[in-house]
Design a protein around this motif. Structure first.
Motif, PDB file in Angstrom:
ATOM      1  N   VAL A  42      -6.382   7.428  14.029  1.00  0.00           N
ATOM      2  CA  VAL A  42      -5.216   7.408  14.916  1.00  0.00           C
ATOM      3  C   VAL A  42      -4.019   8.016  14.187  1.00  0.00           C
ATOM      4  O   VAL A  42      -3.545   7.440  13.195  1.00  0.00           O
ATOM      5  CB  VAL A  42      -4.893   5.964  15.373  1.00  0.00           C
ATOM      6  CG1 VAL A  42      -3.615   5.943  16.200  1.00  0.00           C
ATOM      7  CG2 VAL A  42      -6.052   5.394  16.172  1.00  0.00           C
ATOM      8  N   PRO A  43      -3.521   9.167  14.631  1.00  0.00           N
ATOM      9  CA  PRO A  43      -2.444   9.850  13.914  1.00  0.00           C
ATOM     10  C   PRO A  43      -1.163   9.027  13.790  1.00  0.00           C
ATOM     11  O   PRO A  43      -0.398   9.202  12.844  1.00  0.00           O
ATOM     12  CB  PRO A  43      -2.201  11.116  14.768  1.00  0.00           C
ATOM     13  CG  PRO A  43      -3.452  11.303  15.560  1.00  0.00           C
ATOM     14  CD  PRO A  43      -3.981   9.927  15.804  1.00  0.00           C
ATOM     15  N   SER A  44      -0.927   8.123  14.743  1.00  0.00           N
ATOM     16  CA  SER A  44       0.313   7.346  14.719  1.00  0.00           C
ATOM     17  C   SER A  44       0.330   6.307  13.599  1.00  0.00           C
ATOM     18  O   SER A  44       1.382   5.766  13.263  1.00  0.00           O
ATOM     19  CB  SER A  44       0.530   6.658  16.063  1.00  0.00           C
ATOM     20  OG  SER A  44      -0.535   5.757  16.345  1.00  0.00           O
ATOM     21  N   ILE A  45      -0.838   6.006  13.037  1.00  0.00           N
ATOM     22  CA  ILE A  45      -0.909   5.022  11.947  1.00  0.00           C
ATOM     23  C   ILE A  45      -0.782   5.765  10.624  1.00  0.00           C
ATOM     24  O   ILE A  45      -1.746   6.355  10.117  1.00  0.00           O
ATOM     25  CB  ILE A  45      -2.217   4.221  12.003  1.00  0.00           C
ATOM     26  CG1 ILE A  45      -2.317   3.465  13.327  1.00  0.00           C
ATOM     27  CG2 ILE A  45      -2.304   3.251  10.830  1.00  0.00           C
ATOM     28  CD1 ILE A  45      -3.600   2.697  13.500  1.00  0.00           C
ATOM     29  N   THR A  46       0.417   5.759  10.066  1.00  0.00           N
ATOM     30  CA  THR A  46       0.684   6.492   8.825  1.00  0.00           C
ATOM     31  C   THR A  46       1.356   5.551   7.833  1.00  0.00           C
ATOM     32  O   THR A  46       2.562   5.311   7.931  1.00  0.00           O
ATOM     33  CB  THR A  46       1.577   7.711   9.082  1.00  0.00           C
ATOM     34  OG1 THR A  46       0.994   8.506  10.113  1.00  0.00           O
ATOM     35  CG2 THR A  46       1.732   8.536   7.822  1.00  0.00           C
ATOM     36  N   PRO A  47       0.627   4.991   6.891  1.00  0.00           N
ATOM     37  CA  PRO A  47       1.246   4.091   5.923  1.00  0.00           C
ATOM     38  C   PRO A  47       2.195   4.846   5.004  1.00  0.00           C
ATOM     39  O   PRO A  47       1.945   6.002   4.652  1.00  0.00           O
ATOM     40  CB  PRO A  47       0.050   3.539   5.135  1.00  0.00           C
ATOM     41  CG  PRO A  47      -1.010   4.583   5.278  1.00  0.00           C
ATOM     42  CD  PRO A  47      -0.813   5.178   6.632  1.00  0.00           C
ATOM     43  N   PRO A  48       3.325   4.232   4.627  1.00  0.00           N
ATOM     44  CA  PRO A  48       4.234   4.890   3.685  1.00  0.00           C
ATOM     45  C   PRO A  48       3.584   5.031   2.319  1.00  0.00           C
ATOM     46  O   PRO A  48       2.700   4.261   1.949  1.00  0.00           O
ATOM     47  CB  PRO A  48       5.432   3.943   3.635  1.00  0.00           C
ATOM     48  CG  PRO A  48       4.896   2.612   4.062  1.00  0.00           C
ATOM     49  CD  PRO A  48       3.792   2.904   5.027  1.00  0.00           C
ATOM     50  N   SER A  49       4.024   6.027   1.561  1.00  0.00           N
ATOM     51  CA  SER A  49       3.456   6.234   0.227  1.00  0.00           C
ATOM     52  C   SER A  49       4.165   5.342  -0.786  1.00  0.00           C
ATOM     53  O   SER A  49       5.286   4.868  -0.561  1.00  0.00           O
ATOM     54  CB  SER A  49       3.581   7.701  -0.175  1.00  0.00           C
ATOM     55  OG  SER A  49       4.934   8.074  -0.264  1.00  0.00           O
ATOM     56  N   PHE A  50       3.506   5.103  -1.909  1.00  0.00           N
ATOM     57  CA  PHE A  50       4.088   4.300  -2.975  1.00  0.00           C
ATOM     58  C   PHE A  50       3.538   4.778  -4.316  1.00  0.00           C
ATOM     59  O   PHE A  50       2.620   5.606  -4.379  1.00  0.00           O
ATOM     60  CB  PHE A  50       3.834   2.804  -2.753  1.00  0.00           C
ATOM     61  CG  PHE A  50       2.395   2.413  -2.549  1.00  0.00           C
ATOM     62  CD1 PHE A  50       1.607   1.980  -3.605  1.00  0.00           C
ATOM     63  CD2 PHE A  50       1.819   2.462  -1.282  1.00  0.00           C
ATOM     64  CE1 PHE A  50       0.285   1.607  -3.417  1.00  0.00           C
ATOM     65  CE2 PHE A  50       0.498   2.088  -1.077  1.00  0.00           C
ATOM     66  CZ  PHE A  50      -0.274   1.661  -2.153  1.00  0.00           C
ATOM     67  N   THR A  51       4.102   4.270  -5.387  1.00  0.00           N
ATOM     68  CA  THR A  51       3.708   4.635  -6.750  1.00  0.00           C
ATOM     69  C   THR A  51       2.924   3.488  -7.363  1.00  0.00           C
ATOM     70  O   THR A  51       3.276   2.315  -7.186  1.00  0.00           O
ATOM     71  CB  THR A  51       4.946   4.934  -7.606  1.00  0.00           C
ATOM     72  OG1 THR A  51       5.647   6.053  -7.035  1.00  0.00           O
ATOM     73  CG2 THR A  51       4.559   5.271  -9.039  1.00  0.00           C
ATOM     74  N   VAL A  52       1.862   3.818  -8.081  1.00  0.00           N
ATOM     75  CA  VAL A  52       1.045   2.819  -8.783  1.00  0.00           C
ATOM     76  C   VAL A  52       1.201   3.025 -10.284  1.00  0.00           C
ATOM     77  O   VAL A  52       1.041   4.137 -10.792  1.00  0.00           O
ATOM     78  CB  VAL A  52      -0.432   2.940  -8.379  1.00  0.00           C
ATOM     79  CG1 VAL A  52      -1.301   2.013  -9.235  1.00  0.00           C
ATOM     80  CG2 VAL A  52      -0.619   2.607  -6.901  1.00  0.00           C
ATOM     81  N   GLU A  53       1.508   1.936 -10.979  1.00  0.00           N
ATOM     82  CA  GLU A  53       1.610   1.967 -12.436  1.00  0.00           C
ATOM     83  C   GLU A  53       0.590   1.008 -13.038  1.00  0.00           C
ATOM     84  O   GLU A  53       0.407  -0.107 -12.542  1.00  0.00           O
ATOM     85  CB  GLU A  53       3.015   1.556 -12.870  1.00  0.00           C
ATOM     86  CG  GLU A  53       4.121   2.470 -12.380  1.00  0.00           C
ATOM     87  CD  GLU A  53       5.490   1.901 -12.702  1.00  0.00           C
ATOM     88  OE1 GLU A  53       5.953   2.053 -13.854  1.00  0.00           O
ATOM     89  OE2 GLU A  53       6.086   1.285 -11.790  1.00  0.00           O
TER      90      GLU A  53
END
Length: 319
Positions: free
Chosen positions: A182-193
């Protein structure tokens, strides 16, 4: 032996007859107090009471969420004074939920009748072994936590359960596939350390595991971090793309039981001491299959040998 039996009458695959049979079977051998959970958080209250009153064992008949609550009640918050696990009740589990990831990672059979027989054998033999646990948001987690797409799936599944639909493996699969398509479901990006590594930028979904498998699709184990177990550190699995083709190829490796899942858009480490997720905006978060809302920053740690479980060696083929 004094045993507290905690049962969740609202768990997906428990029945009144099954709960009565389990209680009668255990009561024939031990001094058993039967407690039925009545509200969210009740299992945690019972776990705290079992620890305070010196029970020898706590047996949980329910899903992973109920077990998680009991454990958090027994141990107290991760930032509280540590308790010697030998002074706490041992934990036993009889599966009653839809996935039962924790019980199956301990080698407990999916069938409650078989699981009860296994548990009695373990309790009679005094078989206790220590395991490590992960923690975040000042709560313990048993097997995994995640930010991004997997938490979105958990949120959508909880919506379906509130609508009266059962949390079956097939429904989880359909919901997962739907989230990616589903194109409308777009999780925001984040950084992993993680320790001793450059930050991984632009992560779209990430898992932190305390053991493997990460989950099950029916009888099939899904191991995102095959080298992660209850005796070592945390596993991290971070993907920088939600592209359908890329993740279908990655998913096929997981379904086939790959010992080394890999992809160009994937960062994976099976044994780290800590993990940090940081995003520019809040993202969905889940812990042990329980939706925790949206958070902008998550820090994950691991504490070794913090809980005793009724189990033998965990070198087994997952059930």
């Amino acid at each position: 032996m004094r045993v507290m039996l905690v049962t969740n009458p609202f768990a997906t695959f428990t029945t009144p007859a099954g709960r009565d049979t389990l209680a009668n079977t255990l009561s024939a051998r031990y001094d058993v107090d039967v407690e039925h959970t009545t509200h969210r958080g009740h299992a945690g209250e019972l776990g705290a009471r079992a620890a305070a009153e010196g029970y020898d064992a706590v047996v949980v008949h329910g899903g992973d969420g109920t077990v998680n609550e009991v454990v958090n009640g027994m141990l107290g918050a991760p930032d509280s004074t540590p308790v010697d696990p030998a002074a706490l009740p041992s934990l036993g589990v009889v599966p009653g939920g839809s996935a039962n990831v924790f019980a199956r990672a301990l080698g407990i059979d999916r069938d409650p009748i078989v699981a009860t027989a296994q548990l009695i054998t373990l309790l009679d033999a005094g078989s206790r072994r220590p395991i490590s646990l992960g923690y975040t948001l000042n709560r313990w987690f048993l097997f995994n936590a995640g930010m991004g797409m997997d938490a979105i799936v958990v949120r959508r599944m909880e919506d379906k359960r509130r609508a009266g639909k059962k949390a079956t493996a097939q429904r989880y699969l359909r919901t997962t596939l739907g989230a990616f398509f589903v194109p409308s479901i777009t999780p925001p990006s984040f950084t992993v350390e993680v320790p001793e590594s450059a930050p991984i930028e632009g992560v779209r979904f990430g898992f932190v595991s305390n053991t493997g498998p990460w989950t099950y699709l029916g009888t099939r184990p899904i191991a995102t971090n095959p080298g992660t177990d209850f005796d070592h550190g945390l596993g991290v699995f971070a993907a920088t793309s939600v592209g359908v083709l890329r993740n279908i190829l990655l998913g096929s490796q997981l379904l086939q039981g790959s010992a080394d899942p890999h992809a160009k858009h994937l960062y994976r480490d099976d044994d780290v001491d800590w993990v940090r997720f940081t995003g520019a905006e809040p993202a969905d978060v889940q812990m042990d299959g329980d939706y925790l809302g949206k958070h902008q920053e998550m820090e994950f740690g691991c504490r070794r040998s913090v809980l005793h479980v009724a189990a033998r060696s965990l070198e087994h083929t997952p059930t």
